[in-house]
Write a protein that holds these residues in place. Structure first.
Motif, PDB file in Angstrom:
ATOM      1  N   GLU A  58      10.712 -16.652  23.086  1.00 53.64           N
ATOM      2  CA  GLU A  58      11.350 -17.192  21.903  1.00 53.64           C
ATOM      3  C   GLU A  58      11.617 -18.674  22.132  1.00 53.64           C
ATOM      4  O   GLU A  58      12.003 -19.079  23.230  1.00 53.64           O
TER       5      GLU A  58
ATOM      6  N   PRO B 224      11.570 -23.976  17.200  1.00 48.13           N
ATOM      7  CA  PRO B 224      11.027 -23.113  16.144  1.00 48.13           C
ATOM      8  C   PRO B 224      10.172 -23.929  15.187  1.00 48.13           C
ATOM      9  O   PRO B 224      10.509 -25.058  14.838  1.00 48.13           O
TER      10      PRO B 224
ATOM     11  N   LYS C 170       3.702 -22.647   8.751  1.00 46.33           N
ATOM     12  CA  LYS C 170       3.240 -21.265   8.727  1.00 46.33           C
ATOM     13  C   LYS C 170       2.191 -21.054   9.816  1.00 46.33           C
ATOM     14  O   LYS C 170       1.470 -21.955  10.194  1.00 46.33           O
TER      15      LYS C 170
ATOM     16  N   GLN D  87       2.600 -20.046  13.016  1.00 49.28           N
ATOM     17  CA  GLN D  87       3.063 -20.068  14.406  1.00 49.28           C
ATOM     18  C   GLN D  87       4.586 -20.052  14.410  1.00 49.28           C
ATOM     19  O   GLN D  87       5.228 -20.533  13.473  1.00 49.28           O
ATOM     20  N   LYS D  88       5.152 -19.459  15.461  1.00 49.86           N
ATOM     21  CA  LYS D  88       6.610 -19.363  15.522  1.00 49.86           C
ATOM     22  C   LYS D  88       7.245 -20.523  16.252  1.00 49.86           C
ATOM     23  O   LYS D  88       8.453 -20.702  16.188  1.00 49.86           O
TER      24      LYS D  88
END
Length: 481
Positions: free
Chosen positions: A15, A78, A82, A84-85
């Motif tokens: 993350e 982050p 759009k 890819q995270k």
């Protein structure tokens, strides 16, 4: 330091936490003078690097071209876009290697054909398709060693240069240091005097490590070989290579049934390993194959997708039947006009073609098939003769979409039977005295099989041409790279 880089695959699995990282890789695309798609080969997924407008020198930005290599340091955040995270907000960008986009031989936006990519095989690893194929190949190779190591097998390196022809086919590459201009030393009958050659005899590149593998099995009990083999067969087809890799386990005190059980377990193990560890690559290849098949007529399309085909193998108990039973099934199918074969089923004793093998797997049994007890006349000299005098304890494993994927047998451990068969096939016993010694001193029943590694990689990846699953294919009139 270069070794402090983070692999993109590992990064994308996390993350985004505003951590600072260093990544290195090759540019796939650079758009709007701001967004760099960077790839380091660990995954087909690119990391989006954001070069903030006005932060970097224009001369540097002009050097960020397709396939240029970069080292980028920045923070993972982050993504606001759009697809890819996360983004890497670049703080420093260093060009490690420039690439002229007008001369670079692979233009990804034009989707080069597989045929063209074989001509530039030194760069085809940088495409998504071949990156996925060769990561899967790596996983399968690792799984081979893992499987046999867990079972206590000894990994035996058998010779690449040999004086014996294990298959008796004669399609071998000669190894010599004698001159090729006609001045090689001659015998009285004008034949070449190989006693003057480097090894003092005629030698070739090996077609199989099996015979030497049997020597190891009669000492260690269980061995396997995994190495390059060569065949000088002038076949320029999608199924043949002149240089390929073979896996050949050999087990003392095993019979044909034990051999079949080991082969089935082995095949399922390595396919399962690839599905567990390379699912992302296999899903990509499955999607690619499905898109290709949409362009084919309905009757030419596969009945199973790639993932479905692999699950078909690992989730089904392989069907076992004899060659004789298979011939009857094929003859009956022809008789009832259920299936018209290109090569007619002429009867017992014929060599089965790929279309016959695929019919048994895909149409009749709808599961992988192990055929056993072939006519001895179409099999090698070392296979154990059955009591009927007509067949040998041989087996082939047939898989959907490809046909034969494994060939093996129980070996003839009886000295008298083996020497008799060698005489029938004109194989000189004096040249294989060392092989026959294992039957003279402590002979035991033993069995083994061979699996062509490229054939397995082709099966697992769904690639249509075997030249696309080996890094640098060696074929007739082709030894580039």
């Amino acid at each position: 330091m270069f070794n402090k880089r983070v692999k993109i695959k590992e990064l994308l699995a996390q993350e985004p936490q505003h951590q600072e990282v260093t990544v290195m890789g090759w540019v796939r695309t650079f758009r709007n003078n701001q967004f760099i798609a960077l790839n380091d080969g660990s995954t087909n997924n690119n990391l989006q690097v954001v070069a903030e407008l006005g932060r970097f020198d224009e001369a540097l930005l002009r050097r960020i071209t397709s396939s240029a290599s970069l080292r980028v340091t920045g923070k993972i955040v982050p993504s606001l876009g759009k697809g890819q995270k996360m983004d890497l907000q670049a703080e420093t960008i260093e060009i490690l290697g420039d690439s002229d986009p007008d001369k670079y031989p692979i233009q990804l936006k034009n989707r080069p054909t597989l045929e063209y990519l074989r001509e530039v095989a030194h760069f085809r690893f940088r495409t998504n398709t071949f990156a996925a194929v060769f990561r899967v190949r790596h996983a399968l190779a690792f799984a081979v060693h893992k499987f046999f190591n867990e079972k206590g097998f000894v990994y035996l390196h058998t010779p690449i240069i040999t004086a014996s022809d294990a298959e008796g086919a004669g399609e071998m590459f000669r190894v010599t240091t004698l001159p090729v201009d006609g001045s090689a030393p001659r015998n009285e009958d004008n034949s070449i005097n190989f006693r003057e050659d480097f090894f003092g005899r005629s030698t070739n590149l090996t077609v199989s490590g099996q015979l030497e593998g049997e020597l190891g099995a009669t000492a260690f009990g269980e061995i396997y070989t995994f190495g390059p083999t060569f065949r000088a067969e002038n076949s320029n087809t999608a199924r043949h290579l002149a240089e390929f890799w073979m896996i050949e386990p050999e087990v003392a005190f095993n019979d044909l049934e034990d051999n079949a059980n080991l082969a089935e377990e082995f095949i399922k193990y390595i396919i399962r390993y690839a599905m567990e560890h390379n699912r992302e690559d296999l899903d990509f290849l499955s999607q690619r194959l499905a898109e290709e098949e949409k362009q084919l007529p309905q009757d030419k399309r596969s009945e199973m997708g790639l993932i479905e085909k692999l699950e078909f193998v690992i989730n089904n108990q392989f069907e076992r039947l004899t060659y004789t039973e298979a011939i009857e099934i094929l003859r009956e199918s022809n008789y009832n006009k259920k299936k018209k074969f290109q090569f007619p089923v002429t009867g017992w004793g014929m060599d089965l073609q790929s279309e016959h093998e695929r019919y048994l797997v895909e149409k009749h049994f709808k599961k992988p098939v192990i055929l056993m007890d072939y006519p001895k006349e179409i099999k090698a000299f070392y296979m154990r003769q059955n009591d009927d005098g007509k067949t040998v304890a041989a087996m082939d494993i047939l898989a959907p979409g490809i046909g034969e994927i494994v060939g093996g047998s129980q070996r003839e451990e009886r000295l008298d039977k083996l020497t008799e068969r060698m005489g029938e096939m004109d194989i000189p016993t004096e040249e294989l005295w060392w092989y026959l010694d294992t039957r003279r001193f402590g002979t035991v029943p033993h069995a083994g099989f061979g699996l062509g590694f490229e054939r397995m990689v082709q099966f697992v990846t769904g690639m249509g041409n075997i030249r696309d699953v080996i890094p640098f294919p060696r074929t007739p009139k082709s030894a580039e790279f």
